[in-house]
Design an enzyme around this catalytic site. Structure first.
Site, PDB file in Angstrom:
ATOM      1  N   ASP A   8      66.450  -9.058  38.086  1.00 27.49           N
ATOM      2  CA  ASP A   8      67.003  -8.720  36.782  1.00 27.49           C
ATOM      3  C   ASP A   8      65.935  -8.310  35.755  1.00 27.49           C
ATOM      4  OD1 ASP A   8      68.565 -10.419  38.439  1.00 27.49           O
ATOM      5  OD2 ASP A   8      69.832 -11.011  36.757  1.00 27.49           O
ATOM      6  N   ASN A  40      70.528  -7.070  32.687  1.00 28.13           N
ATOM      7  CA  ASN A  40      70.039  -7.568  31.392  1.00 28.13           C
ATOM      8  C   ASN A  40      69.059  -6.598  30.735  1.00 28.13           C
ATOM      9  OD1 ASN A  40      69.880 -10.280  33.427  1.00 28.13           O
ATOM     10  ND2 ASN A  40      71.221 -10.414  31.648  1.00 28.13           N
ATOM     11  N   ASN A  67      77.171 -10.191  36.236  1.00 29.35           N
ATOM     12  CA  ASN A  67      78.185 -10.702  35.310  1.00 29.35           C
ATOM     13  C   ASN A  67      78.056 -10.098  33.910  1.00 29.35           C
ATOM     14  OD1 ASN A  67      75.751 -12.377  35.561  1.00 29.35           O
ATOM     15  ND2 ASN A  67      76.647 -13.604  33.922  1.00 29.35           N
ATOM     16  N   HIS A  68      76.910  -9.427  33.622  1.00 33.64           N
ATOM     17  CA  HIS A  68      76.736  -8.779  32.311  1.00 33.64           C
ATOM     18  C   HIS A  68      77.012  -7.272  32.357  1.00 33.64           C
ATOM     19  CE1 HIS A  68      75.298 -12.303  30.198  1.00 33.64           C
ATOM     20  NE2 HIS A  68      74.470 -12.564  31.192  1.00 33.64           N
ATOM     21  N   HIS A 155      74.736 -11.452  43.492  1.00 33.13           N
ATOM     22  CA  HIS A 155      74.463 -11.910  42.129  1.00 33.13           C
ATOM     23  C   HIS A 155      75.260 -13.191  41.907  1.00 33.13           C
ATOM     24  CE1 HIS A 155      72.899 -10.973  38.131  1.00 33.13           C
ATOM     25  NE2 HIS A 155      73.987 -11.542  37.664  1.00 33.13           N
ATOM     26  N   HIS A 180      70.331 -13.092  39.505  1.00 37.96           N
ATOM     27  CA  HIS A 180      71.025 -13.806  38.437  1.00 37.96           C
ATOM     28  C   HIS A 180      70.284 -15.022  37.914  1.00 37.96           C
ATOM     29  CE1 HIS A 180      74.281 -15.432  35.944  1.00 37.96           C
ATOM     30  NE2 HIS A 180      74.173 -16.577  36.579  1.00 37.96           N
TER      31      HIS A 180
HETATM   32 FE   LIG Z   1      70.528 -11.669  34.935  1.00 42.19          FE
HETATM   33 FE   LIG Z   2      73.692 -12.534  35.810  1.00 40.70          FE
END
Ligand SMILES: [Fe+2]
Ligand SMILES: [Fe+2]
Length: 279
Positions: A8, A40, A67-68, A155, A180
């Site tokens: 990430d 991110n 998840n982002h 992730h 993640h």
């Molecule tokens: Fe992340």
């Molecule tokens: Fe994440």
């Protein structure tokens, strides 16, 4: 085939770190394909077109999410236009998520690399089953036949779920890599069936931080249970964290996995490799 995956990318620090180090790493390691988790990259939350372009220009062939994915709303439309950006595969069918969860890439040498992005369900917002979802992709695009290499970005929060995914894909993927948690794990290995595996790639982030964020707000929330602001990415030099993998040209299975950590504060490691064969 020589390939690399970087974890990430967090905010400006992560982007600048990747821009500083990836071009030289590509040359030094003779990388034919590079995938980067970019969930991110835009100020710590999600991805924008301009941030994605910076990472592609730095040498990423594929960007994965997590998840982002949709924290920056422009990602919902940008991903439809940009086939090199993929989001988790296992969204429920009725969510009609834009973009793709898997993509087959062709390298400059004309070889095919399948990249699949999955979201875990333990301690996360639960999507459809990631195991069933990846099973369908791996059946449709078998390693050593339709794909010369297969990279699965799992992730997920739970180390157990990531490790289980490694074994589930063992023998059918070149690399199963966790993302993640933003911390590189020391369990990189070739699984018995020939897939390279590491529970977390780590992040491209400033490690004088709490998983890439400036320390004050996370510390305040942990100690007082009162939020007084947003999380902001830490701004010091990033350690660029990832893994280097060599695959067997005939089978697509992994022959070697080594960690990469360059720049910033973490102990440095870059694999020693024989001189790259020119493409
Ligand atoms: Fe992340
Ligand atoms: Fe994440």
């Amino acid at each position: 085939m020589r390939l690399a995956f970087f974890g990430d990318v967090v905010g400006r620090s992560g982007c600048e770190g990747l821009k500083d180090h990836l071009p030289a790493l590509r040359r030094r390691l003779g990388l034919e394909f590079v995938a980067v988790n970019a969930e991110n990259a835009a100020a710590g939350f999600g991805i924008t077109e301009s941030t994605a372009r910076e990472l592609f220009d730095a040498g990423a062939d594929c960007l994965t999410l997590g998840n982002h994915s949709w924290d920056q709303k422009e990602a919902l439309t940008y991903i439809v236009r940009e086939s090199r950006l993929i989001r988790p595969l296992n969204y429920p069918r009725l969510s009609d998520a834009p973009g793709r969860g898997a993509q087959l890439f062709t390298t400059e040498r004309g070889r095919h690399v399948l990249v699949v992005n999955l979201l875990g369900r333990v301690h996360m917002e639960a999507l459809d089953c990631p195991f069933a979802a990846v099973d369908r992709e791996l059946e449709a695009c078998p390693l050593g036949a339709a794909a010369d290499a297969v990279i699965v970005d799992m992730h997920a929060e739970a180390t157990s779920e990531k490790m289980a995914m490694g074994h589930f894909c063992d023998g059918r993927a070149s690399l199963v890599i966790g993302t993640h948690s933003h911390v590189p794990t020391a369990d990189g290995q070739i699984l018995p069936g020939g897939s390279a595996y590491q529970t977390d790639a780590g992040a491209c982030a400033d490690y004088d931080s709490v998983i890439g964020n400036q320390k004050d707000e996370p510390l305040r929330r942990f100690t007082t249970r009162i939020s007084q602001g947003r999380f902001k990415p830490a701004e010091g030099p990033a350690t660029v964290c990832g893994v280097y993998v060599e695959t067997d040209d005939a089978t697509g299975l992994a022959r070697r996995l080594e960690p990469i950590r360059i720049g910033g504060r973490l102990a440095q490691t870059v694999p020693m490799v024989a001189e790259a064969v020119r493409a």
